[in-house]
Write a protein that holds these residues in place. Structure first.
Motif, PDB file in Angstrom:
ATOM      1  N   LEU A 201      30.235  11.552  85.583  1.00 33.94           N
ATOM      2  CA  LEU A 201      29.054  12.372  85.815  1.00 33.94           C
ATOM      3  C   LEU A 201      28.085  12.336  84.634  1.00 33.94           C
ATOM      4  N   TYR A 202      28.627  12.092  83.439  1.00 30.57           N
ATOM      5  CA  TYR A 202      27.810  12.070  82.224  1.00 30.57           C
ATOM      6  C   TYR A 202      28.118  10.771  81.457  1.00 30.57           C
ATOM      7  N   PRO A 203      27.707   9.641  82.002  1.00 29.29           N
ATOM      8  CA  PRO A 203      28.078   8.339  81.411  1.00 29.29           C
ATOM      9  C   PRO A 203      27.509   8.107  80.012  1.00 29.29           C
ATOM     10  N   THR A 204      26.447   8.825  79.646  1.00 30.61           N
ATOM     11  CA  THR A 204      25.858   8.641  78.313  1.00 30.61           C
ATOM     12  C   THR A 204      26.414   9.631  77.286  1.00 30.61           C
ATOM     13  N   SER A 205      27.377  10.437  77.665  1.00 31.14           N
ATOM     14  CA  SER A 205      27.947  11.412  76.738  1.00 31.14           C
ATOM     15  C   SER A 205      28.567  10.710  75.540  1.00 31.14           C
ATOM     16  N   VAL A 206      28.365  11.285  74.373  1.00 39.37           N
ATOM     17  CA  VAL A 206      28.964  10.751  73.154  1.00 39.37           C
ATOM     18  C   VAL A 206      30.492  10.816  73.202  1.00 39.37           C
ATOM     19  N   LEU A 207      31.022  11.678  74.065  1.00 39.03           N
ATOM     20  CA  LEU A 207      32.479  11.817  74.162  1.00 39.03           C
ATOM     21  C   LEU A 207      33.142  10.527  74.635  1.00 39.03           C
ATOM     22  N   SER A 208      32.424   9.743  75.450  1.00 39.09           N
ATOM     23  CA  SER A 208      32.976   8.480  75.924  1.00 39.09           C
ATOM     24  C   SER A 208      33.198   7.518  74.755  1.00 39.09           C
ATOM     25  N   GLU A 209      32.232   7.456  73.863  1.00 30.64           N
ATOM     26  CA  GLU A 209      32.371   6.593  72.693  1.00 30.64           C
ATOM     27  C   GLU A 209      33.476   7.090  71.770  1.00 30.64           C
ATOM     28  N   LEU A 210      33.587   8.416  71.632  1.00 31.85           N
ATOM     29  CA  LEU A 210      34.650   8.981  70.803  1.00 31.85           C
ATOM     30  C   LEU A 210      36.027   8.613  71.349  1.00 31.85           C
ATOM     31  N   GLN A 211      36.158   8.606  72.681  1.00 30.70           N
ATOM     32  CA  GLN A 211      37.438   8.230  73.265  1.00 30.70           C
ATOM     33  C   GLN A 211      37.760   6.761  72.966  1.00 30.70           C
ATOM     34  N   LYS A 212      36.777   5.905  73.057  1.00 27.30           N
ATOM     35  CA  LYS A 212      36.999   4.485  72.777  1.00 27.30           C
ATOM     36  C   LYS A 212      37.464   4.280  71.344  1.00 27.30           C
ATOM     37  N   ASN A 214      39.247   6.426  69.741  1.00 23.28           N
ATOM     38  CA  ASN A 214      40.452   7.258  69.570  1.00 23.28           C
ATOM     39  C   ASN A 214      40.172   8.473  68.687  1.00 23.28           C
ATOM     40  N   LYS A 215      38.963   9.038  68.833  1.00 19.55           N
ATOM     41  CA  LYS A 215      38.573  10.210  68.049  1.00 19.55           C
ATOM     42  C   LYS A 215      38.172  11.394  68.934  1.00 19.55           C
ATOM     43  N   LEU A 216      38.599  11.357  70.186  1.00 21.50           N
ATOM     44  CA  LEU A 216      38.286  12.455  71.090  1.00 21.50           C
ATOM     45  C   LEU A 216      39.340  13.536  70.956  1.00 21.50           C
ATOM     46  N   ASN A 217      38.959  14.713  70.454  1.00 24.66           N
ATOM     47  CA  ASN A 217      39.854  15.852  70.304  1.00 24.66           C
ATOM     48  C   ASN A 217      39.037  17.127  70.389  1.00 24.66           C
ATOM     49  N   SER A 218      39.693  18.264  70.305  1.00 28.37           N
ATOM     50  CA  SER A 218      38.965  19.529  70.469  1.00 28.37           C
ATOM     51  C   SER A 218      37.881  19.685  69.411  1.00 28.37           C
ATOM     52  N   SER A 219      38.164  19.290  68.177  1.00 23.31           N
ATOM     53  CA  SER A 219      37.172  19.441  67.105  1.00 23.31           C
ATOM     54  C   SER A 219      35.928  18.601  67.365  1.00 23.31           C
ATOM     55  N   THR A 220      36.113  17.342  67.799  1.00 21.67           N
ATOM     56  CA  THR A 220      34.943  16.492  68.038  1.00 21.67           C
ATOM     57  C   THR A 220      34.193  16.922  69.299  1.00 21.67           C
ATOM     58  N   ILE A 221      34.896  17.502  70.262  1.00 21.52           N
ATOM     59  CA  ILE A 221      34.214  18.031  71.454  1.00 21.52           C
ATOM     60  C   ILE A 221      33.351  19.223  71.077  1.00 21.52           C
ATOM     61  N   PHE A 222      33.894  20.145  70.289  1.00 25.88           N
ATOM     62  CA  PHE A 222      33.094  21.293  69.853  1.00 25.88           C
ATOM     63  C   PHE A 222      31.892  20.842  69.019  1.00 25.88           C
ATOM     64  N   GLN A 223      32.103  19.854  68.150  1.00 23.95           N
ATOM     65  CA  GLN A 223      30.998  19.373  67.320  1.00 23.95           C
ATOM     66  C   GLN A 223      29.913  18.732  68.171  1.00 23.95           C
ATOM     67  N   ALA A 224      30.327  17.941  69.163  1.00 25.45           N
ATOM     68  CA  ALA A 224      29.351  17.316  70.056  1.00 25.45           C
ATOM     69  C   ALA A 224      28.573  18.367  70.843  1.00 25.45           C
ATOM     70  N   ALA A 225      29.261  19.435  71.241  1.00 27.63           N
ATOM     71  CA  ALA A 225      28.584  20.527  71.945  1.00 27.63           C
ATOM     72  C   ALA A 225      27.521  21.171  71.052  1.00 27.63           C
ATOM     73  N   ASP A 226      27.865  21.396  69.786  1.00 37.52           N
ATOM     74  CA  ASP A 226      26.900  21.957  68.841  1.00 37.52           C
ATOM     75  C   ASP A 226      25.689  21.050  68.666  1.00 37.52           C
ATOM     76  N   ASN A 227      25.916  19.747  68.845  1.00 39.14           N
ATOM     77  CA  ASN A 227      24.823  18.778  68.704  1.00 39.14           C
ATOM     78  C   ASN A 227      24.055  18.546  69.997  1.00 39.14           C
ATOM     79  N   GLY A 228      24.429  19.285  71.066  1.00 37.18           N
ATOM     80  CA  GLY A 228      23.658  19.250  72.299  1.00 37.18           C
ATOM     81  C   GLY A 228      24.174  18.356  73.398  1.00 37.18           C
ATOM     82  N   ASP A 229      25.339  17.728  73.229  1.00 41.43           N
ATOM     83  CA  ASP A 229      25.891  16.881  74.288  1.00 41.43           C
ATOM     84  C   ASP A 229      26.230  17.741  75.506  1.00 41.43           C
ATOM     85  N   LYS A 230      25.704  17.377  76.676  1.00 44.07           N
ATOM     86  CA  LYS A 230      25.839  18.220  77.869  1.00 44.07           C
ATOM     87  C   LYS A 230      27.288  18.342  78.339  1.00 44.07           C
TER      88      LYS A 230
END
Length: 323
Positions: A201-212, A214-230
């Motif tokens: 649903l959100y193919p441009t989300s920075v979270l996809s790159e973080l997963q690639k 191997n840096k996708l975790n709760s801390s990086t999700i919260f940080q991405a949210a603070d930076n405006g990632d939908k």
């Protein structure tokens, strides 16, 4: 070889998680003297048990000659502490009972004691944390999963099968897509799964790159949210709402003096303030009046599992030595 020390000054703690094992030597004052992290192999029951043994042997070889009194092990899942048996686990594939205390004892010739990891962390809170102020508190661990320890009248409540406190299996209402277990929405593992499920649903989300990476975790999700990632905002807001609902339910059920949080989700400091606001808005008046604090553990929450495992050993070894 690490040798037995009857003075009860130090023990080995082993904190076993889905992805990591932490082993350390801990004094009876809660000071971590040495510690080391190991990667956990949870591909199968056999590999999981073998990994625990190999990690411990490596640690013992590294600190040969250090005197300790006992070994305490904190384990995910269902544990029989009286028999020293790891009965089952969901996050780690333990499908048949493992007499782990006996198996470790045969290798290092020290008394070995087991308990559930969150019960263990709660024992650490009782011994070195909020338990120094209160005999009525809840310890809620929010890491890969979610579980809690319940302390009433200075006693850890275990339930009939040492399985009380599985707060992560509390059903909560997510306004977008129905009912879910609390930990599928609000744990670190749940947040990762929900993020991955949202990539289409959100193919441009920075979270996809973080997963690639191997840096996708709760801390990086919260940080991405603070930076405006939908997508990150949706996942993090639902996680915090779930924790607010779950915490309020727990407080209204148990009426403790304190509720103490641990686990990697609280590396993001804004989480606790948002939970406090939810608690303030929805907790029953009498419960809120008698609630002294909603806080993150004052113990190092990156080491609370290790301290908990050590607490299991310290709690049990005195009677063992007397016998």
């Amino acid at each position: 070889m690490i040798t037995k020390n009857n003075s009860l000054t130090s023990v080995i703690g082993i904190d076993v998680g889905k992805t990591k094992i932490q082993i350390g030597i801990v004094s009876d004052f809660g000071k971590i003297i040495h510690k080391k992290w190991y990667k956990m192999n949870s591909d199968s029951q056999e590999k999981s048990v073998e990994c625990i043994h190999n990690s411990l042997c490596n640690f013992v070889d590294q600190y040969a000659g250090f005197n300790v009194s006992a070994v305490g092990v904190g384990l995910v899942g269902h544990v029989d502490p009286d028999k020293g048996i790891w009965q089952s686990a969901i996050n780690i594939p333990i499908f048949q009972s493992v007499p782990l205390a006996e198996m470790i004892h045969e290798k290092i010739k020290l008394p070995v004691f087991l308990d559930n990891d969150v019960n263990s962390a709660t024992l650490a809170e009782m011994q070195w944390g909020v338990g120094q102020k209160s005999g009525d508190f809840i310890y809620l661990n929010v890491g890969t999963g979610i579980a809690m320890g319940i302390v009433s009248n200075s006693q850890l409540y275990r339930g009939v099968a040492n399985y009380a406190g599985e707060a992560g299996k509390m059903l909560i209402n997510s306004c977008i897509d129905g009912y879910h277990y609390l930990e599928t929405v609000s744990s670190g593992g749940g947040m990762i799964t929900r993020a991955v499920d949202g990539f289409h649903l959100y193919p441009t989300s920075v979270l996809s790159e973080l997963q690639k990476r191997n840096k996708l975790n709760s801390s990086t999700i919260f940080q991405a949210a603070d930076n405006g990632d939908k997508l990150a905002k949706i996942v993090s807001e639902q996680a915090i709402e779930g924790l607010g609902i779950g915490t309020t339910n727990i407080l209204n059920l148990f009426n403790p003096e304190y509720i103490v949080f641990g686990g990697g989700v609280f590396n993001h400091k804004a989480v606790i303030s948002k939970i406090k606001q939810f608690v303030d808005d929805y907790t029953l008046p009498v419960t809120k009046k008698n609630l002294k604090s909603v806080r993150v553990t004052e113990l190092n929450h990156n080491d609370v599992g290790l301290l908990g495992a050590a607490s299991v050993a310290l709690k049990n070894v005195e009677s063992y030595v007397r016998e």
